[in-house]
Design an enzyme around this catalytic site. Sequence first.
Site, PDB file in Angstrom:
ATOM      1  N   LYS A 248      -2.259 -16.535   7.014  1.00 41.57           N
ATOM      2  CA  LYS A 248      -1.459 -15.794   7.994  1.00 41.57           C
ATOM      3  C   LYS A 248      -0.713 -16.679   9.007  1.00 41.57           C
ATOM      4  CE  LYS A 248      -2.998 -11.122   7.412  1.00 41.57           C
ATOM      5  NZ  LYS A 248      -4.216 -10.813   6.681  1.00 41.57           N
TER       6      LYS A 248
ATOM      7  N   ASP B 152     -14.040 -16.183   6.786  1.00 43.44           N
ATOM      8  CA  ASP B 152     -12.663 -15.811   6.477  1.00 43.44           C
ATOM      9  C   ASP B 152     -11.907 -15.694   7.800  1.00 43.44           C
ATOM     10  OD1 ASP B 152     -10.258 -14.693   5.856  1.00 43.44           O
ATOM     11  OD2 ASP B 152     -11.060 -13.129   4.533  1.00 43.44           O
TER      12      ASP B 152
ATOM     13  N   TYR C  36     -12.368  -6.968   5.371  1.00 42.96           N
ATOM     14  CA  TYR C  36     -11.182  -7.049   4.514  1.00 42.96           C
ATOM     15  C   TYR C  36     -10.964  -8.509   4.140  1.00 42.96           C
ATOM     16  CZ  TYR C  36      -6.493  -7.090   2.703  1.00 42.96           C
ATOM     17  OH  TYR C  36      -5.411  -7.298   1.877  1.00 42.96           O
TER      18      TYR C  36
ATOM     19  N   TYR D 299       0.823  -1.215   0.000  1.00 40.68           N
ATOM     20  CA  TYR D 299       0.000   0.000   0.000  1.00 40.68           C
ATOM     21  C   TYR D 299       0.856   1.263   0.000  1.00 40.68           C
ATOM     22  CZ  TYR D 299      -2.984  -3.735   1.540  1.00 40.68           C
ATOM     23  OH  TYR D 299      -3.621  -4.941   1.625  1.00 40.68           O
TER      24      TYR D 299
HETATM   25  C1  LIG Z   1      -4.671 -10.740   5.316  1.00 37.22           C
HETATM   26  C2  LIG Z   1      -6.057 -11.175   5.025  1.00 37.22           C
HETATM   27  C3  LIG Z   1      -6.415 -11.668   3.759  1.00 37.22           C
HETATM   28  C4  LIG Z   1      -5.448 -11.721   2.597  1.00 37.22           C
HETATM   29  O1  LIG Z   1      -4.363 -12.554   2.836  1.00 37.22           O
HETATM   30  P1  LIG Z   1      -3.021 -12.374   1.968  1.00 37.22           P
HETATM   31  O2  LIG Z   1      -2.168 -13.520   2.399  1.00 37.22           O
HETATM   32  O3  LIG Z   1      -2.454 -11.036   2.345  1.00 37.22           O
HETATM   33  O4  LIG Z   1      -3.414 -12.443   0.538  1.00 37.22           O
HETATM   34  C5  LIG Z   1      -7.711 -12.093   3.566  1.00 37.22           C
HETATM   35  N1  LIG Z   1      -8.627 -12.039   4.557  1.00 37.22           N
HETATM   36  C6  LIG Z   1      -8.304 -11.589   5.788  1.00 37.22           C
HETATM   37  C7  LIG Z   1      -9.348 -11.574   6.855  1.00 37.22           C
HETATM   38  C8  LIG Z   1      -7.023 -11.123   6.060  1.00 37.22           C
HETATM   39  O5  LIG Z   1      -6.729 -10.637   7.268  1.00 37.22           O
END
Ligand SMILES: *Cc1c(COP(=O)(O)O)cnc(C)c1O
Length: 428
Positions: free
Chosen positions: A276, A247, A145, A17
């Site tokens: 993550k 997610d 997000y 970013y």
């Molecule tokens: C970080 C994140 C993503 C994207 O993951 P990347 O490995 O950066 O592509 C998707 N959803 C959530 C909730 C996140 O925190």
Amino acid sequence: MSTPLQVFDQAHIWHPYSSPTPALPPYEVTAAKGVILDLADGRQLIDGMSSWWSVIHGYQHPDINAAMCAQIERFAHVMFGGLTHEPAVRLSQRLLSIVPSSLAHVFYCDSGSVAVEVAMKMALQYQHARGETQRRQCATILGGYHGDTWHPMSVCDPQTGMHHLYHDRLMTQHFLPRPRSRFDDAQCCDEDKNALNDFFVAHGERIAAFILEPIVQGAGGMWFYHPDYLRHLATCCKAYGVLLVADEIATGFGRTGQWFAVNHADITPDIMCLGKALTGGYISFAATLCTTEVAHTIASGDPGVLMHGPTFMANPLACATADASLQLLQQGTWQAQVQTIAAHFNDTLLPLRTRDYIADVRVLGAIGVIELHDAVNMAHIVPRLVAAGIWVRPFGRLVYLMPPFVISAAQLTDLTDALIGVLDGLYA
Ligand SMILES: *Cc1c(COP(=O)(O)O)cnc(C)c1O
């Protein structure tokens, strides 16, 4: 004074970013161990970020280092088309033993954003296989997000996700209000539940999937909402034949005080995305899990296969790393560690609510969030945080902490003391 590496970096390398011609160089890290980052100028910083939710066991954990080295000695990678290997099978067995029990099929990929792409593809293909071809859109809540690639971007908060930039090019999705009931409110308010009811009555028959971050909205605003909202959503999804996609890329693996955030509401999603902290923050890796019902319906439809297969799918090195991280979690010390961090944040951060410049403070598990009235000036605040010996990266009006679980009591105190000192120095 910039180092030669910083000078080259600033001229040629993109950062997250950021401008391709940034005003300030990034800090150069020369080593990292435990919760300490060493900078090229000799300074040592306590890491308050876990490198964006991921480094839960700290840097250079001996068990994970050993597991990676051992796997490199066997093989770092083989293609997954037509081949399999022990790291993938072992990791899948371990994962399926800790996620909600109805999840039974695992798709491995390289990053969280791709895991969300795969989840959305699965959902559309599932509905197609059932003959529900009118279900083409997804729904979500504001303030979310889900990653930076195209379809995940379409379900990110339209403002922070910069939808205006991509106007007319993103898939149009449905956005519900962000639930206003806080995690620790006595109950979820009727307004939140009615918003769901009204939405499903109006659109429930045309929606393929409802995707959201369970309980904790991360990069979209660090907001913690009430578990009953999630429970009510799960009920609505079931009633209307809409798949529920959780997610858990940020929330998975203990950060919120439960293995997964869905455990707070005791619900089972149809599809779950992980990333993550999956590898303890060692290497990029992610997974999309689904129920037998979703997988078998896709198999029975046309074309009967999921048309997705990354080159590095189920990379053995990443699988072995993730398996070592999960083994550490299964030892169970994370629970006391997360509780200790939560208690410390409650003691030190919650009292800041009375400060004039602070709008709100929230704590859940090993996450502490300070919301200011105004956006921080990064050029002002970041050098002061570094000078105070801590690595914290605010965004907008949010200054937040999510340290590695292994942080010591003394380091925790240093982290919050330093942060409060910098904030008071700038704004009080
Ligand atoms: C970080 C994140 C993503 C994207 O993951 P990347 O490995 O950066 O592509 C998707 N959803 C959530 C909730 C996140 O925190």
